[in-house]
Design a protein around this motif. Structure first.
Motif, PDB file in Angstrom:
ATOM      1  N   PRO A 377       0.822  -1.221   0.000  1.00 51.34           N
ATOM      2  CA  PRO A 377       0.000   0.000   0.000  1.00 51.34           C
ATOM      3  C   PRO A 377       0.847   1.259   0.000  1.00 51.34           C
ATOM      4  O   PRO A 377       1.920   1.312   0.612  1.00 51.34           O
ATOM      5  N   TYR A 378       0.333   2.292  -0.651  1.00 54.62           N
ATOM      6  CA  TYR A 378       1.081   3.527  -0.839  1.00 54.62           C
ATOM      7  C   TYR A 378       0.155   4.724  -0.670  1.00 54.62           C
ATOM      8  O   TYR A 378      -0.906   4.792  -1.300  1.00 54.62           O
ATOM      9  N   GLY A 379       0.538   5.659   0.193  1.00 53.93           N
ATOM     10  CA  GLY A 379      -0.246   6.864   0.413  1.00 53.93           C
ATOM     11  C   GLY A 379       0.380   7.690   1.519  1.00 53.93           C
ATOM     12  O   GLY A 379       1.442   7.334   2.045  1.00 53.93           O
ATOM     13  N   GLY A 380      -0.281   8.789   1.897  1.00 54.46           N
ATOM     14  CA  GLY A 380       0.370   9.753   2.762  1.00 54.46           C
ATOM     15  C   GLY A 380      -0.276   9.991   4.110  1.00 54.46           C
ATOM     16  O   GLY A 380      -1.421   9.592   4.362  1.00 54.46           O
ATOM     17  N   TYR A 381       0.497  10.644   4.970  1.00 49.66           N
ATOM     18  CA  TYR A 381       0.023  11.237   6.223  1.00 49.66           C
ATOM     19  C   TYR A 381      -0.081  12.749   5.984  1.00 49.66           C
ATOM     20  O   TYR A 381       0.400  13.283   5.001  1.00 49.66           O
ATOM     21  N   LYS A 382      -0.690  13.424   6.952  1.00 56.04           N
ATOM     22  CA  LYS A 382      -0.734  14.887   6.997  1.00 56.04           C
ATOM     23  C   LYS A 382      -1.193  15.473   5.648  1.00 56.04           C
ATOM     24  O   LYS A 382      -2.177  14.989   5.066  1.00 56.04           O
ATOM     25  N   MET A 383      -0.479  16.479   5.148  1.00 58.98           N
ATOM     26  CA  MET A 383      -0.928  17.143   3.923  1.00 58.98           C
ATOM     27  C   MET A 383      -0.488  16.423   2.649  1.00 58.98           C
ATOM     28  O   MET A 383      -0.624  16.938   1.558  1.00 58.98           O
ATOM     29  N   SER A 384      -0.003  15.198   2.823  1.00 58.21           N
ATOM     30  CA  SER A 384       0.266  14.347   1.661  1.00 58.21           C
ATOM     31  C   SER A 384      -0.961  13.526   1.281  1.00 58.21           C
ATOM     32  O   SER A 384      -0.891  12.710   0.366  1.00 58.21           O
ATOM     33  N   GLY A 385      -2.068  13.755   1.983  1.00 63.95           N
ATOM     34  CA  GLY A 385      -3.321  13.148   1.556  1.00 63.95           C
ATOM     35  C   GLY A 385      -3.774  11.992   2.425  1.00 63.95           C
ATOM     36  O   GLY A 385      -3.248  11.744   3.513  1.00 63.95           O
ATOM     37  N   PHE A 386      -4.751  11.249   1.917  1.00 67.08           N
ATOM     38  CA  PHE A 386      -5.314  10.111   2.640  1.00 67.08           C
ATOM     39  C   PHE A 386      -5.876   9.116   1.635  1.00 67.08           C
ATOM     40  O   PHE A 386      -6.127   9.439   0.474  1.00 67.08           O
ATOM     41  N   GLY A 387      -6.071   7.892   2.111  1.00 62.93           N
ATOM     42  CA  GLY A 387      -6.422   6.802   1.209  1.00 62.93           C
ATOM     43  C   GLY A 387      -5.145   6.129   0.729  1.00 62.93           C
ATOM     44  O   GLY A 387      -4.048   6.677   0.849  1.00 62.93           O
ATOM     45  N   ARG A 388      -5.278   4.934   0.192  1.00 68.26           N
ATOM     46  CA  ARG A 388      -4.121   4.180  -0.252  1.00 68.26           C
ATOM     47  C   ARG A 388      -4.334   3.631  -1.661  1.00 68.26           C
ATOM     48  O   ARG A 388      -5.404   3.117  -1.989  1.00 68.26           O
ATOM     49  N   ASP A 389      -3.282   3.786  -2.480  1.00 64.85           N
ATOM     50  CA  ASP A 389      -3.208   3.074  -3.744  1.00 64.85           C
ATOM     51  C   ASP A 389      -2.370   1.823  -3.525  1.00 64.85           C
ATOM     52  O   ASP A 389      -1.573   1.746  -2.586  1.00 64.85           O
ATOM     53  N   LEU A 390      -2.550   0.853  -4.422  1.00 63.07           N
ATOM     54  CA  LEU A 390      -1.816  -0.418  -4.400  1.00 63.07           C
ATOM     55  C   LEU A 390      -2.208  -1.254  -3.178  1.00 63.07           C
ATOM     56  O   LEU A 390      -2.812  -0.779  -2.224  1.00 63.07           O
ATOM     57  N   GLY A 391      -1.854  -2.535  -3.240  1.00 63.55           N
ATOM     58  CA  GLY A 391      -2.233  -3.468  -2.192  1.00 63.55           C
ATOM     59  C   GLY A 391      -3.723  -3.781  -2.242  1.00 63.55           C
ATOM     60  O   GLY A 391      -4.504  -3.147  -2.962  1.00 63.55           O
ATOM     61  N   LEU A 392      -4.125  -4.770  -1.475  1.00 66.18           N
ATOM     62  CA  LEU A 392      -5.548  -5.122  -1.426  1.00 66.18           C
ATOM     63  C   LEU A 392      -6.371  -4.028  -0.761  1.00 66.18           C
ATOM     64  O   LEU A 392      -7.575  -3.925  -0.992  1.00 66.18           O
ATOM     65  N   GLU A 393      -5.701  -3.181   0.068  1.00 68.82           N
ATOM     66  CA  GLU A 393      -6.412  -2.055   0.678  1.00 68.82           C
ATOM     67  C   GLU A 393      -7.028  -1.141  -0.372  1.00 68.82           C
ATOM     68  O   GLU A 393      -8.076  -0.548  -0.165  1.00 68.82           O
ATOM     69  N   ALA A 394      -6.363  -1.007  -1.521  1.00 69.00           N
ATOM     70  CA  ALA A 394      -6.857  -0.107  -2.557  1.00 69.00           C
ATOM     71  C   ALA A 394      -8.218  -0.550  -3.087  1.00 69.00           C
ATOM     72  O   ALA A 394      -9.045   0.286  -3.476  1.00 69.00           O
ATOM     73  N   LEU A 395      -8.465  -1.856  -3.126  1.00 73.36           N
ATOM     74  CA  LEU A 395      -9.757  -2.344  -3.602  1.00 73.36           C
ATOM     75  C   LEU A 395     -10.906  -1.762  -2.794  1.00 73.36           C
ATOM     76  O   LEU A 395     -11.956  -1.411  -3.342  1.00 73.36           O
ATOM     77  N   HIS A 396     -10.704  -1.651  -1.497  1.00 74.30           N
ATOM     78  CA  HIS A 396     -11.805  -1.243  -0.616  1.00 74.30           C
ATOM     79  C   HIS A 396     -12.172   0.223  -0.778  1.00 74.30           C
ATOM     80  O   HIS A 396     -13.234   0.648  -0.306  1.00 74.30           O
TER      81      HIS A 396
END
Length: 414
Positions: A377-396
């Motif tokens: 999974p790939y994504g950010g904290y703080k002002m880098s955003g929220f939510g995740r791309d890649l991994g099975l988490e992205a499906l949800h």
């Protein structure tokens, strides 16, 4: 989806060439890494498409319940120009696997590969209306997607400033959910026990890869004081031998910036760094009279409050600083409004574990950098955003959860 992936694999040279023409990306790297990455991501989510299921719930009382995962509906995908292929399929693949239809808005600088992918999708038998590509500018096409009542979710990758506008438009329309992968000012922490040769390679690649036009670029490099002087000497040697030029030339390490606007933005920050009192160690100049080429640029004597240490430049410009202790390194690494990525270079497992748990960022690389995979999974904290791309988490991100509850009637046989 598998057939779509096979067609992309067959046409990887054309697709790599389109991204090189549009974005100045290295053709050889696109053919060897970017387009194969697209194929692998698409196949990964194709394999996951028939393995999605809800849960059986243990409710109190005389009830039986379970959850259903249902496609969220029509998804707007707004793609940036720095990785027009990879970032498209990081979003498109899980959206398709979840059963959603999509409206894709590629960046106005890089529309060609998205249009070619839609052509290949049709050849693969994906029904009309499942993948829709709308070209145009962010202020018009992107804004329309974000505010349209018929779009049920938006996934956006780009700047923090534009991410706010996407959120505002989504909230003002049908309150559609959004996922945002935004800017970064990622730290790379190099400790005294690091292998100097490997560390300088990571630091240079971390800021010059894709011409520095990557959200997770290691634009803030912190080196422990015991090896700082030797590190600087070796880094400058490597930076001066870095080859900048035609992205179709296999000997070239770094192509041109995407367009004049980005080229001038980078030059502005280089001048700003000089004005603020940082020392330009190497680079800092445009190359040639044609095209938007910039030398790898390294600043030293950088203070934490300088703009080159706090703001995302999105170009091959490194702010190089030193530290004494682990606590100081952690404090400096977290001294940013962003939290997308970070790197740690050390042979000490205790240091690696302590620092990786202390930095507020979505992905931490230890003794490596740019280590992406479709399962991570790939994504950010703080002002880098929220939510995740890649991994099975992205499906949800592309499902709604529906709970179904039924009573269990008492029976004389129970």
């Amino acid at each position: 989806m598998m057939k779509f992936a096979n067609l992309i694999e067959e046409h990887k040279e054309e697709l790599a060439a389109l991204d090189a023409i549009d974005a100045g990306k290295l053709f050889a790297l696109g053919k060897a890494r970017d387009i194969p990455g697209v194929v692998n991501t698409l196949r990964y989510y194709a394999g996951a498409a028939d393995k999605v299921h809800g849960e059986v719930l243990k409710m109190s009382g005389q009830f039986h319940a379970y959850t259903l995962l249902e496609p969220i509906g029509v998804v707007g995908l707004i793609i940036p120009w720095n990785f027009p292929s990879n970032l498209l399929f990081m979003k498109l693949s899980p959206a398709l696997a979840s059963g959603c239809t999509v409206v894709v808005k590629p960046a106005e600088q890089t529309p060609l590969s998205a249009l070619y992918y839609s052509h290949l999708a049709k050849q693969a038998g994906i029904p009309d209306g499942v993948i829709n590509v709308v070209t145009g500018f962010g202020e018009t096409a992107g804004a329309a997607i974000s505010s349209h009542m018929g779009i049920d979710k938006v996934s956006f990758t780009g700047s923090t400033e534009v991410g706010r506008k996407v959120m505002q438009a989504a909230a003002a329309s049908n309150l559609k959910p959004v996922s945002l992968e935004l800017g970064g000012k990622s730290p790379l922490l190099i400790f005294d026990d690091a292998d100097l040769n490997a560390a300088t390679d990571l630091a240079l690649t971390g800021i010059t890869y894709n011409k520095g036009e990557i959200c997770v670029a290691s634009s803030r490099v912190y080196v422990q004081e015991g090896i700082y002087d030797e590190f600087v000497k070796k880094l400058v040697e490597k930076a001066k031998s870095w080859v900048v030029g035609d992205p179709f030339d296999p000997k070239v390490c770094q192509g041109p910036q995407v367009d004049r606007k980005q080229f001038e933005k980078i030059q502005y920050y280089i001048e700003q760094g000089k004005r603020e009192g940082a020392t330009l160690l190497t680079g800092g100049k445009a190359l040639g009279n044609k095209g938007f080429y910039i030398e790898p640029t390294i600043f030293i004597d950088v203070k934490e409050d300088m703009r080159i240490a706090q703001e995302e430049i999105f170009g091959p410009v490194m702010a190089l600083m030193k530290f004494k202790t682990i606590d100081e390194a952690i404090l400096k690494a977290n001294n940013t409004r962003y939290g997308l990525a970070a790197g740690i270079v050390t042979k000490d497992l205790n240091v690696a574990n302590t620092v990786s748990r202390s930095i507020r960022a979505g992905i931490i690389w230890i003794n490596c950098y740019f280590a992406f995979d479709h399962d991570c999974p790939y994504g950010g904290y703080k002002m880098s955003g929220f939510g995740r791309d890649l991994g099975l988490e992205a499906l949800h991100q592309y499902f709604q959860v529906k709970s179904v509850v039924t009573p269990i009637y008492s029976s004389p046989w129970l």
